[in-house]
Write a protein that holds these residues in place. Structure first.
Motif, short mmCIF file in Angstrom:
data_model
loop_
_atom_site.label_atom_id
_atom_site.label_comp_id
_atom_site.label_asym_id
_atom_site.label_seq_id
_atom_site.Cartn_x
_atom_site.Cartn_y
_atom_site.Cartn_z
N GLN A 99 6.97 -16.62 -0.73
CA GLN A 99 5.83 -16.89 0.23
C GLN A 99 6.41 -16.51 1.58
O GLN A 99 7.61 -17.02 1.56
N ALA A 100 5.82 -16.21 2.13
CA ALA A 100 5.93 -16.11 4.07
C ALA A 100 5.93 -16.76 4.61
O ALA A 100 5.87 -18.02 4.18
N HIS A 101 6.65 -17.02 5.47
CA HIS A 101 7.27 -17.97 6.17
C HIS A 101 5.79 -18.29 7.11
O HIS A 101 5.21 -17.70 7.23
N VAL A 102 5.46 -19.56 7.61
CA VAL A 102 4.49 -20.19 8.31
C VAL A 102 4.53 -18.64 9.95
O VAL A 102 2.89 -18.54 9.91
N SER A 103 5.19 -18.54 10.12
CA SER A 103 5.50 -17.53 11.31
C SER A 103 5.13 -15.99 11.10
O SER A 103 3.80 -14.80 11.75
N HIS A 104 4.96 -15.65 9.75
CA HIS A 104 4.25 -14.46 8.88
C HIS A 104 3.23 -14.50 8.28
O HIS A 104 2.73 -13.90 7.52
N GLY A 105 2.63 -15.88 8.83
CA GLY A 105 1.47 -15.33 7.20
C GLY A 105 1.20 -17.19 6.34
O GLY A 105 -0.16 -17.28 5.83
N GLY A 106 2.72 -17.63 6.51
CA GLY A 106 2.82 -18.58 5.08
C GLY A 106 1.83 -18.61 3.93
O GLY A 106 2.09 -17.13 3.00
N GLY A 107 1.26 -19.21 3.16
CA GLY A 107 0.72 -19.16 2.05
C GLY A 107 -0.77 -18.01 1.97
O GLY A 107 -0.51 -17.62 0.86
N GLY A 108 -0.87 -17.29 3.20
CA GLY A 108 -1.74 -15.86 2.90
C GLY A 108 -0.82 -15.10 2.80
O GLY A 108 -1.27 -13.95 3.05
N ALA A 109 0.76 -14.81 2.79
CA ALA A 109 1.40 -14.11 2.64
C ALA A 109 2.58 -14.02 2.07
O ALA A 109 3.02 -15.36 1.14
N TYR A 110 3.07 -12.27 1.19
CA TYR A 110 4.36 -12.19 0.99
C TYR A 110 5.25 -12.33 1.46
O TYR A 110 4.70 -10.66 1.80
N TYR A 111 6.65 -11.91 1.77
CA TYR A 111 7.55 -11.08 1.25
C TYR A 111 7.49 -10.46 0.00
O TYR A 111 7.88 -10.87 -0.82
N VAL A 112 7.93 -9.06 0.23
CA VAL A 112 8.35 -8.12 -1.01
C VAL A 112 9.81 -7.43 -0.95
O VAL A 112 9.58 -6.90 0.42
N TYR A 113 10.75 -8.22 -1.03
CA TYR A 113 12.04 -7.49 -1.30
C TYR A 113 12.47 -6.43 -1.91
O TYR A 113 12.06 -6.55 -2.77
N LEU A 114 12.31 -5.36 -1.11
CA LEU A 114 12.89 -4.20 -2.18
C LEU A 114 14.89 -3.70 -2.41
O LEU A 114 15.12 -4.30 -1.91
N ARG A 115 13.62 -3.55 -3.48
CA ARG A 115 15.63 -2.79 -4.32
C ARG A 115 16.18 -1.30 -3.39
O ARG A 115 15.68 0.11 -2.63
N ARG A 116 17.29 -1.09 -3.16
CA ARG A 116 18.45 0.03 -2.01
C ARG A 116 17.54 1.08 -2.93
O ARG A 116 17.54 1.75 -4.17
N HIS A 117 17.40 1.89 -2.00
CA HIS A 117 16.71 3.60 -2.64
C HIS A 117 17.85 4.78 -2.85
O HIS A 117 18.80 4.30 -1.73
N ARG A 118 17.60 4.62 -3.84
CA ARG A 118 19.00 5.63 -4.72
C ARG A 118 18.86 6.89 -4.94
O ARG A 118 17.77 7.53 -4.95
#
Length: 198
Positions: A179-198
């Motif tokens: 779940q995103a931090h309040v500065s980036h939208g809080g409960g209405g947004a998600y951080y998606v951390y992607l794998r390294r591109h190979r």
């Protein structure tokens, strides 16, 4: 209402039927008093129970019921309990909002079908271009539950996006969802951390 008279044919038919029948044996005449309501017996006063004695026979506090119901935790609780797949230090910075997303997509107001296609293209394109952290904005959703017998989920996209990210084809490129931090939208947004591109 007046009865009509039988015709000659009907009268002849009735006499023929009556001649061939035999009378039933009567068991007695009808006695209307036998069917009259009987007077009720007078109500006798019963001794009242001693509630003080009865209260002593019951336990003071009933034992709580043990149930095997396992309620589904809320979406933020499930995301918090999900195992961390990325570096702990980086994950800590991510949760505190110290990392800046390299891309973002806003799914506000989209239908589920359209949002699913847009999200899939965005994540796969971001991964292909080497981005590591992206922001997916779903909004918190509108409360459309009108109190009917079947509850309506609050924020359909907000609940659906993590499921899409954890299923194919996106699960192959997504490392972590939070779940995103309040500065980036809080409960209405998600951080998606992607794998390294190979």
């Amino acid at each position: 209402m007046t009865r009509r008279k039988l015709s000659e044919e009907e009268a002849a038919l009735w006499r023929m039927v009556a001649d061939r029948t035999t009378a039933l044996h009567q068991r007695g005449t009808f006695d209307p008093d036998a069917y009259a309501p009987q007077p009720k017996a007078p109500i006798q006063d019963k001794p009242r129970p001693d509630f003080g004695k009865l209260a002593k026979t019951f336990p003071a506090k009933p034992e709580p019921r043990k149930t095997n119901v396992d309620l589904v935790p809320s979406l933020p609780e499930r995301l918090q309990k999900a195992p961390v797949q990325m570096d702990q230090k980086t994950f800590g910075k991510l949760k505190r909002g110290k990392m800046k997303p390299e891309g973002r997509v806003d799914l506000h107001g989209m239908t589920l079908d359209r949002a699913h296609g847009v999200l899939t293209r965005f994540i796969l394109t971001s991964h292909g271009s080497g981005k590591r952290l992206v922001l997916v904005i779903t909004g918190k959703g509108k409360n459309r539950d009108e109190g009917g017998p079947i509850p309506v989920r609050h924020g359909v996209l907000r609940h659906q996006v993590p499921q899409w990210l954890s299923g194919p084809p996106l699960s192959a490129v997504v490392m972590q969802v939070a779940q995103a931090h309040v500065s980036h939208g809080g409960g209405g947004a998600y951080y998606v951390y992607l794998r390294r591109h190979r």
